[in-house]
Scaffold this active site. Structure first.
Site: not given
Length: 290
Positions: A183, A196
């Site tokens: 990400s 996350y």
């Protein structure tokens, strides 16, 4: 005919919306595009046997569709979103390929092992593993992140990837590939997504290290780093105001659609990228990861 990336897909502000986790595709406004009507295959994965985790919706569904239209059979791994997974399977089979639908808790090593074994039993081999399953939750205060939440995030995003790679690598032949979903948060972490974001940084590091470790086996390992992508994750884990303006802070001024990532996963999985391993491909709408 080239299309203007600024206006190819809907731009914020969007309608305020909130869903319970894990979210549902059909309840999103606008509905995400997974390439159902637009992705055209060219046989780049003809005859390949593949696993895509988190393939029930979002990026995973888009990758499954693209892989099938490129000629691959797809094991659709998901947690408990049965109806969403059935729709992905329908789209894979519509492309003329086999769809193997497997529900399971990838936080558990035995279920990761079973996923690999069932795929090989069904397809006879495993050529491509896509580690895309993920968990995220947002928190305004550091103290609100429980030890349980931290554990669930790491077990879903990191442990599962480790377990699946350990099960898959000994069964893969030279020319096979692994593609992991990292990400933009790997290097530009959103404070509210601390757990996350931390796992996504670890995924980028793991990808580079594993690529070097198994290069001599002829197996490539790469990762994709998406920016803000319009998936059920968004209305089910972020506040309504954040959702309404999601992706507005990118240079392209909008979130990406799952369909806009599929070609990158295909590229990293196919022979055209045979000299690419240990790479992190950014698909961020221009948002810098430096």
């Amino acid at each position: 005919m080239p299309q203007d990336p600024l206006n190819r897909y809907p731009r914020p502000p969007f309608a305020k919306q909130k869903q319970s986790m894990p979210g549902a595709t059909d309840q999103m406004d606008p509905r995400p595009d997974h390439g159902e009507k637009t992705y055209r295959g060219n046989g780049r994965l003809e005859g390949c046997a593949t696993i895509v985790t988190g393939a029930d919706s979002g990026i995973g569904r888009a990758v499954a569709i693209a892989f099938a239209r490129e000629g691959a059979d797809v094991a659709i791994s998901y947690y408990s979103e049965h109806e969403e997974a059935k729709e992905t399977a329908r789209l894979v089979e519509e492309a003329g390929r086999k769809a193997l639908v497997i529900a399971g808790d990838l936080k558990k090593q035995e279920e990761c092992n079973a996923l690999v074994e069932r795929t090989i039993e069904e397809f006879g081999k495993l050529d491509v593993l896509v580690n895309n399953a993920a968990h995220q939750a947002s928190f305004a205060k550091f103290e609100d992140i429980s030890a349980e939440e931290w554990d669930v995030t790491f077990r879903t995003n990191i442990y599962s990837m480790f377990y699946l790679c350990q099960a898959a690598v000994p069964r893969m032949k030279p020319g096979s590939s692994i593609v992991n979903s990292s990400s933009v948060n790997a290097t530009d972490p959103s404070a509210s997504l601390l757990a996350y974001a931390t796992t996504k940084g670890a995924i980028a590091n793991f990808t580079n290290g594993l690529a070097e470790m198994i290069a001599e086996r002829g197996i490539r390992v790469n990762a994709v780093a998406p920016g803000p992508i319009w998936t059920p994750f968004i209305p089910s884990t972020l506040g309504e105001d954040h959702v309404a303006n999601f992706g507005a802070n990118t240079p392209l001024g909008r979130p990406g659609q799952p369909a806009e990532l599929a070609a990158t996963y295909v590229l990293l999985a196919c022979d055209e990228s045979s000299y690419t391993t240990g790479a992190l491909y950014e698909v961020t709408g221009g948002k810098s990861m430096i």
